[in-house]
Design a protein around this motif. Structure first.
Motif, PDB file in Angstrom:
ATOM      1  N   ALA A 120       0.858  -0.971   0.014  1.00 41.19           N
ATOM      2  CA  ALA A 120      -0.006  -0.046  -0.150  1.00 41.19           C
ATOM      3  C   ALA A 120       0.944   1.085  -0.053  1.00 41.19           C
ATOM      4  N   THR A 121       0.658   2.157  -0.754  1.00 39.89           N
ATOM      5  CA  THR A 121       1.262   3.497  -1.199  1.00 39.89           C
ATOM      6  C   THR A 121       0.820   4.210   0.214  1.00 39.89           C
ATOM      7  N   VAL A 122       1.642   5.362   0.415  1.00 40.48           N
ATOM      8  CA  VAL A 122       1.446   6.525   1.529  1.00 40.48           C
ATOM      9  C   VAL A 122       1.375   7.742   1.221  1.00 40.48           C
ATOM     10  N   PRO A 123       0.053   8.388   1.204  1.00 39.91           N
ATOM     11  CA  PRO A 123       0.120   9.709   0.761  1.00 39.91           C
ATOM     12  C   PRO A 123       0.900  10.729   1.749  1.00 39.91           C
ATOM     13  N   THR A 141      12.848  -8.032   0.707  1.00 38.78           N
ATOM     14  CA  THR A 141      11.795  -8.365  -0.356  1.00 38.78           C
ATOM     15  C   THR A 141      11.800  -7.289  -1.033  1.00 38.78           C
ATOM     16  N   LEU A 142      11.772  -7.186  -2.463  1.00 39.22           N
ATOM     17  CA  LEU A 142      11.330  -5.972  -3.259  1.00 39.22           C
ATOM     18  C   LEU A 142       9.988  -6.056  -3.482  1.00 39.22           C
ATOM     19  N   LEU A 143       9.385  -4.833  -3.277  1.00 35.58           N
ATOM     20  CA  LEU A 143       7.929  -4.463  -3.429  1.00 35.58           C
ATOM     21  C   LEU A 143       7.656  -3.671  -4.750  1.00 35.58           C
ATOM     22  N   ASP A 144       8.450  -2.860  -5.189  1.00 36.52           N
ATOM     23  CA  ASP A 144       8.245  -2.178  -6.537  1.00 36.52           C
ATOM     24  C   ASP A 144       9.642  -1.893  -6.874  1.00 36.52           C
ATOM     25  N   GLU A 145       9.801  -1.224  -7.818  1.00 36.36           N
ATOM     26  CA  GLU A 145      10.814  -0.705  -8.650  1.00 36.36           C
ATOM     27  C   GLU A 145      11.347   0.649  -8.146  1.00 36.36           C
ATOM     28  N   ALA A 146      12.635   0.820  -7.796  1.00 37.55           N
ATOM     29  CA  ALA A 146      13.188   2.038  -7.335  1.00 37.55           C
ATOM     30  C   ALA A 146      14.361   2.346  -8.612  1.00 37.55           C
ATOM     31  N   LEU A 147      14.399   3.751  -9.267  1.00 44.69           N
ATOM     32  CA  LEU A 147      15.318   3.859 -10.181  1.00 44.69           C
ATOM     33  C   LEU A 147      16.289   4.757  -9.891  1.00 44.69           C
ATOM     34  N   MET A 148      17.390   4.593 -10.904  1.00 43.51           N
ATOM     35  CA  MET A 148      18.446   5.420 -10.669  1.00 43.51           C
ATOM     36  C   MET A 148      18.412   7.006 -10.670  1.00 43.51           C
ATOM     37  N   GLU A 149      18.873   7.616  -9.559  1.00 44.11           N
ATOM     38  CA  GLU A 149      18.766   9.022  -9.259  1.00 44.11           C
ATOM     39  C   GLU A 149      17.483   9.456  -8.544  1.00 44.11           C
ATOM     40  N   GLU A 150      16.812   8.443  -8.224  1.00 48.27           N
ATOM     41  CA  GLU A 150      15.395   8.715  -7.369  1.00 48.27           C
ATOM     42  C   GLU A 150      16.146   8.744  -6.098  1.00 48.27           C
ATOM     43  N   THR A 151      15.250   9.552  -5.004  1.00 48.80           N
ATOM     44  CA  THR A 151      15.807   9.493  -3.647  1.00 48.80           C
ATOM     45  C   THR A 151      14.978   8.609  -2.848  1.00 48.80           C
ATOM     46  N   LEU A 152      15.756   7.665  -2.204  1.00 51.25           N
ATOM     47  CA  LEU A 152      15.192   6.557  -1.655  1.00 51.25           C
ATOM     48  C   LEU A 152      15.227   6.841  -0.009  1.00 51.25           C
ATOM     49  N   TYR A 153      14.001   6.955   0.536  1.00 47.48           N
ATOM     50  CA  TYR A 153      13.664   7.183   1.975  1.00 47.48           C
ATOM     51  C   TYR A 153      13.778   6.097   2.532  1.00 47.48           C
ATOM     52  N   THR A 154      14.890   5.691   3.411  1.00 45.81           N
ATOM     53  CA  THR A 154      14.954   4.434   4.205  1.00 45.81           C
ATOM     54  C   THR A 154      14.464   4.744   5.677  1.00 45.81           C
ATOM     55  N   VAL A 155      13.687   3.880   6.229  1.00 45.94           N
ATOM     56  CA  VAL A 155      13.177   4.035   7.807  1.00 45.94           C
ATOM     57  C   VAL A 155      13.781   2.611   8.320  1.00 45.94           C
ATOM     58  N   TYR A 156      14.492   2.727   9.421  1.00 44.85           N
ATOM     59  CA  TYR A 156      14.910   1.679  10.273  1.00 44.85           C
ATOM     60  C   TYR A 156      14.180   1.791  11.710  1.00 44.85           C
ATOM     61  N   THR A 157      13.537   0.689  11.894  1.00 43.34           N
ATOM     62  CA  THR A 157      12.679   0.820  13.133  1.00 43.34           C
ATOM     63  C   THR A 157      12.817  -0.365  13.910  1.00 43.34           C
ATOM     64  N   TYR A 194      11.385   3.615   0.321  1.00 40.72           N
ATOM     65  CA  TYR A 194      10.311   4.344  -0.186  1.00 40.72           C
ATOM     66  C   TYR A 194      10.774   5.026  -1.101  1.00 40.72           C
ATOM     67  N   VAL A 195      10.146   5.415  -2.373  1.00 47.59           N
ATOM     68  CA  VAL A 195      10.544   6.857  -3.286  1.00 47.59           C
ATOM     69  C   VAL A 195       9.107   7.604  -3.485  1.00 47.59           C
ATOM     70  N   LEU A 196       9.474   8.890  -3.360  1.00 47.80           N
ATOM     71  CA  LEU A 196       8.089   9.620  -3.574  1.00 47.80           C
ATOM     72  C   LEU A 196       7.842   9.950  -5.065  1.00 47.80           C
ATOM     73  N   ARG A 197       6.711   9.681  -5.352  1.00 52.86           N
ATOM     74  CA  ARG A 197       6.237  10.050  -6.877  1.00 52.86           C
ATOM     75  C   ARG A 197       4.804  10.562  -6.840  1.00 52.86           C
ATOM     76  N   ASP A 198       4.726  11.997  -7.393  1.00 56.10           N
ATOM     77  CA  ASP A 198       3.482  12.433  -7.503  1.00 56.10           C
ATOM     78  C   ASP A 198       2.810  12.818  -6.108  1.00 56.10           C
ATOM     79  N   GLY A 199       3.603  13.204  -5.083  1.00 59.34           N
ATOM     80  CA  GLY A 199       3.059  13.312  -3.729  1.00 59.34           C
ATOM     81  C   GLY A 199       2.686  12.011  -3.015  1.00 59.34           C
ATOM     82  N   VAL A 200       3.021  10.790  -3.468  1.00 61.52           N
ATOM     83  CA  VAL A 200       2.615   9.556  -2.830  1.00 61.52           C
ATOM     84  C   VAL A 200       3.862   8.939  -2.404  1.00 61.52           C
TER      85      VAL A 200
END
Length: 321
Positions: A153-156, A234-250, A267-273
């Protein structure tokens, strides 16, 4: 690297050596490079069965991708070890892909010792660039996908909110944002499994430093080092070169001051999501260095326990970019 099984045998074996880069403290090999050995065994398995990854991409436009990697380390590997990797096919599960069991063994005092037990899932990702030279064999069609990931599930993103602040708020968590470089990618632009292994390794290092128990601090003051008995990504979707990856360690749990388990979400941020691209867990213990070859596990002291549980004066949910 030498292979030792005929292509007709469904089980393959290959002899491997750890890379020198993975020998960071004394001669022990870190968890990332242990996983690299598992990866190499999987790719060699494909070669021995007549499907070299390079040919699959160049001829059929199919990229070989590890989409799930679950590794238990049972015995420490050292830089001069020669590891025998045995790869077997496992029953299919929901989500498709080729599931493989990988066992790494090493010789110790004349005996064969099981050092690593891992499970890996492989998918063939159809590449959109250019045209394939030929149609892939029918037996590969069931492994082929147009996009990687089991989905989540995406996160707005709340308006005016920093992604890391939103993702870590109220949690015993640490956040890190970093632009994905080309050398974390493969097949032209997608972040690969080894890229996420690097992310997992680095976010642990940053988290511990942020909590005042950096690896160097405990090494200098107590001769303690972190050790990893288990990791999974586990991969959930594709992150691409030069995208900002937001990594959360809990931090999820601390078990009897012996080990702690934390979750990594990317996570990556795309169109506000915020789009989840990977999730994983890693378990750490700590060991005291006894000499240049040996170590033994220790119980966490109050300083380390308080840092891991968020009681050491750090605000929960603190993130950094």
């Amino acid at each position: 690297m030498t292979s030792s099984a005929p292509a007709a045998d469904p089980t393959t074996r290959v002899r491997l050596r750890p890379r020198y880069e993975g020998s960071n403290i004394c001669t022990w090999i870190g968890f990332k490079h242990v996983n690299y050995l598992v990866e190499e065994a999987v790719y060699d398995h494909a070669r021995q069965h007549g499907f070299p990854p390079g040919e699959l991409f160049e001829r059929y436009g199919l990229g070989v991708d590890l989409t799930d990697l679950d590794t238990k380390i049972l015995t420490a590997l050292h830089i001069d070890d020669v590891v025998t990797a045995t790869v077997r096919r496992l029953p299919a599960q929901d989500g498709g892909g080729l599931r493989l069991g990988v066992e790494l063994t090493v010789e110790r005092s004349g005996e064969t010792v099981k050092a690593v037990a891992a499970k890996a899932t492989v998918h063939l990702r159809s590449d959109p660039r250019g045209h394939a030279v030929a149609e892939p064999p029918a037996e590969l069609v069931g492994l082929t996908v147009d996009r990687l990931g089991a989905g989540a599930a995406t996160v707005p993103l709340e308006p005016g909110t920093d992604p890391l602040e939103q993702l870590t708020a109220g949690r015993n968590a640490f956040g890190w944002a970093w632009r994905m470089p080309y050398f974390y990618c493969h097949f032209t632009e997608r972040v690969q499994m080894s890229g996420y292994l690097r992310q997992m390794e680095e976010v642990v290092d940053l988290f511990l430093a942020d909590r005042g128990v950096s690896i160097k601090t405990l090494l200098d003051e107590q001769d303690w080092i972190p050790v990893v008995p288990h990791s999974r990504i586990t991969l959930l979707d594709e992150a691409l070169m030069e995208e900002t990856l937001y990594t959360v360690y809990t931090v999820e749990s601390v078990f009897k001051r012996l080990t702690y388990t934390a979750r990594m979400d990317a996570y990556v941020l795309r169109d506000g999501v915020l789009v989840p691209t990977a999730t994983g867990r890693i378990t750490h213990g700590w060991a005291v260095i006894e000499n240049r070859r040996d170590w033994s596990l220790v119980d966490f002291d109050d300083r380390l326990t308080d840092a891991l549980t968020g009681k050491a004066g750090k605000a929960l949910g603190r993130g950094r970019a």
